[in-house]
Design an enzyme around this catalytic site. Structure first.
Site, short mmCIF file in Angstrom:
data_model
loop_
_atom_site.label_atom_id
_atom_site.label_comp_id
_atom_site.label_asym_id
_atom_site.label_seq_id
_atom_site.Cartn_x
_atom_site.Cartn_y
_atom_site.Cartn_z
N PHE A 63 3.25 1.42 -3.58
CA PHE A 63 3.65 0.42 -4.58
C PHE A 63 4.09 -0.86 -3.88
O PHE A 63 5.16 -1.39 -4.12
CB PHE A 63 4.76 1.00 -5.48
CG PHE A 63 4.90 0.28 -6.80
CD1 PHE A 63 3.83 0.22 -7.68
CD2 PHE A 63 6.09 -0.33 -7.15
CE1 PHE A 63 3.95 -0.45 -8.90
CE2 PHE A 63 6.22 -1.01 -8.36
CZ PHE A 63 5.15 -1.06 -9.24
N THR A 120 -2.03 2.65 -0.78
CA THR A 120 -1.23 2.73 0.44
C THR A 120 -1.94 1.88 1.51
O THR A 120 -3.00 1.32 1.25
CB THR A 120 -1.08 4.18 0.94
OG1 THR A 120 -2.38 4.71 1.21
CG2 THR A 120 -0.37 5.05 -0.10
N LYS A 175 -9.65 0.53 1.88
CA LYS A 175 -10.97 0.54 2.51
C LYS A 175 -11.22 1.82 3.33
O LYS A 175 -12.36 2.29 3.40
CB LYS A 175 -11.11 -0.67 3.44
CG LYS A 175 -11.12 -2.00 2.69
CD LYS A 175 -11.10 -3.18 3.63
CE LYS A 175 -9.73 -3.55 4.10
NZ LYS A 175 -9.02 -4.61 3.44
N GLU A 185 -13.60 -1.32 -6.46
CA GLU A 185 -14.11 -2.70 -6.46
C GLU A 185 -13.33 -3.63 -5.53
O GLU A 185 -13.88 -4.47 -4.83
CB GLU A 185 -14.06 -3.24 -7.90
CG GLU A 185 -14.38 -4.72 -8.06
CD GLU A 185 -15.80 -5.09 -7.63
OE1 GLU A 185 -16.69 -4.23 -7.68
OE2 GLU A 185 -15.99 -6.25 -7.20
N VAL A 236 -13.74 -4.95 -1.42
CA VAL A 236 -14.50 -6.10 -0.91
C VAL A 236 -14.27 -7.28 -1.87
O VAL A 236 -14.48 -7.14 -3.08
CB VAL A 236 -16.01 -5.78 -0.84
CG1 VAL A 236 -16.79 -6.96 -0.28
CG2 VAL A 236 -16.28 -4.52 -0.02
N GLU A 291 -3.87 -8.72 7.55
CA GLU A 291 -3.47 -7.31 7.51
C GLU A 291 -2.16 -7.16 8.29
O GLU A 291 -1.78 -8.05 9.07
CB GLU A 291 -4.54 -6.43 8.18
CG GLU A 291 -5.90 -6.46 7.51
CD GLU A 291 -5.90 -5.84 6.12
OE1 GLU A 291 -5.41 -4.72 5.95
OE2 GLU A 291 -6.39 -6.50 5.18
N LYS A 344 -15.65 -3.77 5.56
CA LYS A 344 -16.23 -4.22 4.28
C LYS A 344 -17.76 -4.20 4.35
O LYS A 344 -18.44 -3.92 3.36
CB LYS A 344 -15.71 -5.62 3.96
CG LYS A 344 -14.24 -5.61 3.56
CD LYS A 344 -13.63 -7.01 3.58
CE LYS A 344 -12.16 -6.98 3.15
NZ LYS A 344 -11.45 -8.24 3.46
N1 HSE Z 1 -6.77 -9.24 5.52
C1 HSE Z 1 -7.78 -9.32 4.52
C2 HSE Z 1 -8.38 -10.73 4.54
C3 HSE Z 1 -7.20 -8.99 3.17
O1 HSE Z 1 -7.84 -11.60 5.24
O2 HSE Z 1 -9.39 -10.95 3.89
C4 HSE Z 1 -8.19 -8.52 2.15
O3 HSE Z 1 -8.88 -7.37 2.54
#
Ligand code: HSE
Length: 344
Positions: free
Chosen positions: A10, A98, A127, A151, A154, A211, A226
């Site tokens: 969350f 998560t 992912k 969805e 990506v 990230e 992705k």
């Molecule tokens: N860290 C990823 C980006 C976030 O910069 O696109 C979305 O997956």
């Protein structure tokens, strides 16, 4: 239909969906006959709460805002871990949000397996599980007559997988190329404005695009994941992470960006997957695009995908690829798709 939802995780994305669900409850019911009760939330940092009859989500959000542990929620079962929550709650739909581990898929992979095995629908922006075991997970979902949708893995809520599979159904897609990582596109944009790489990366982190470990962004691992997802879902491939050749943006200097601009070009981190005589070939690497290329004008954290199709030629979609509301929205789209499928 009325869904009983359990949030596994969350953080920003889960809260993004929760805010939309609270705000749009009446409209969703009226427009789509979509209703819900959140019965459980289990989060590593915020605590865990389960109430069979449903939680007061405004109260939950208030507790989160005040940094109060969800373990303190009154008259409820508290403290269950994610797997216990999935197994023991009466949820029929699990929202798995998560953190992602692209290499192994864990621990999200266990959450998704357990939920599908229990006969719950799963919607997720994670992912890791899709990169590692999408075919097996979709088979399990089909066997148990439930849905697994992702969805938001990506381009967050910008149509990507759904666009290819639903709206472009009937077209053969021979190639997908695009900008699928907001952090690196933001950094390259800022470098073109003269900002040093390190400062631009810091800003991307502050703005929440990157990230938890930004190495995944700048080394192209996020984009690689992705690309695997697009290859194995939309393109029908069977690739692993290492099958996608990968080069990030760390070797691009301010000088390279400046030089390209003077020549009328722009560096972009391009993800590409295409059908060849030998099967699906995919790669992620920086490319110097001419300014009139459909992807050259995509700036900042914005993402884009360009589909090469038989009937429409090239189709390009441009939109956000990250963000609380944008990624939260992708989960709503998945829930509405399940709602529509169940009402058929
Ligand atoms: N860290 C990823 C980006 C976030 O910069 O696109 C979305 O997956």
């Amino acid at each position: 239909m009325k869904f009983k939802l359990a949030f596994i995780g969350f953080g920003v994305v889960g809260q993004g969906l929760a805010e939309i669900l609270i705000e749009k409850r009446g409209w969703l019911k009226e427009r789509y006959d979509f209703d819900y009760e959140v019965v459980a939330i289990s989060d590593m940092k915020l605590g865990s709460v389960y109430r069979k009859k449903g939680l007061d989500m405004e109260k939950v959000m208030e507790m989160v805002d005040k940094d109060e542990s969800l373990n303190e929620y009154p008259d409820a079962v508290t403290g269950m871990n994610p797997i216990e929550t999935i197994k023991e709650s009466n949820a029929d739909t699990v929202i798995e949000v998560t953190f992602t581990d692209m290499e192994t898929g864990g621990p999200a992979l266990d959450h998704v397996w357990t939920a599908l095995d229990e006969g719950d629908h799963v919607v997720s922006t994670n992912k890791g599980p899709v990169v590692n075991e999408v075919k097996e997970l979709l088979e399990l979902a089909q066997k148990n007559n439930v849905h697994y949708r992702f969805e938001g893995t990506v381009l967050s809520g910008t149509p990507a997988i759904n666009l290819a599979e639903d709206t472009l159904a009937g077209c053969e897609i021979s190639e997908i190329k695009g900008i699928v990582n907001g952090t690196t596109n933001y950094i390259l944009t800022k470098m073109e404005e003269g900002m040093e790489y390190e400062e631009a990366l810091e800003k991307a982190q502050e703005l929440g695009y990157a990230e938890a470990d930004p190495t995944g962004d700048v080394e192209g691992i996020d984009a690689q994941g992705k690309t695997v997802i697009l290859s194995n879902t939309v393109m029908g491939g069977d690739l692993e992470l290492d099958d996608v050749n990968r080069e990030g943006i760390t070797d691009i200097t301010l000088e390279d960006v400046k030089e390209a601009k003077e020549e009328g070009y722009r560096w972009k981190l391009i993800a590409r997957t295409k059908k060849t005589a030998d099967g699906i070939e995919a790669e992620v690497k920086p490319e110097k695009l001419p300014m009139d290329h459909p992807l050259a004008g995509v700036m900042g954290p914005t993402n884009a995908l360009n589909f090469t199709t038989d009937h429409l030629g090239e189709v390009t979609v441009v939109g956000p690829g990250a963000g609380k509301e944008e990624t939260g929205y992708s989960l709503l789209v998945d829930l509405l798709a399940i709602n529509a499928a169940l009402e058929e």
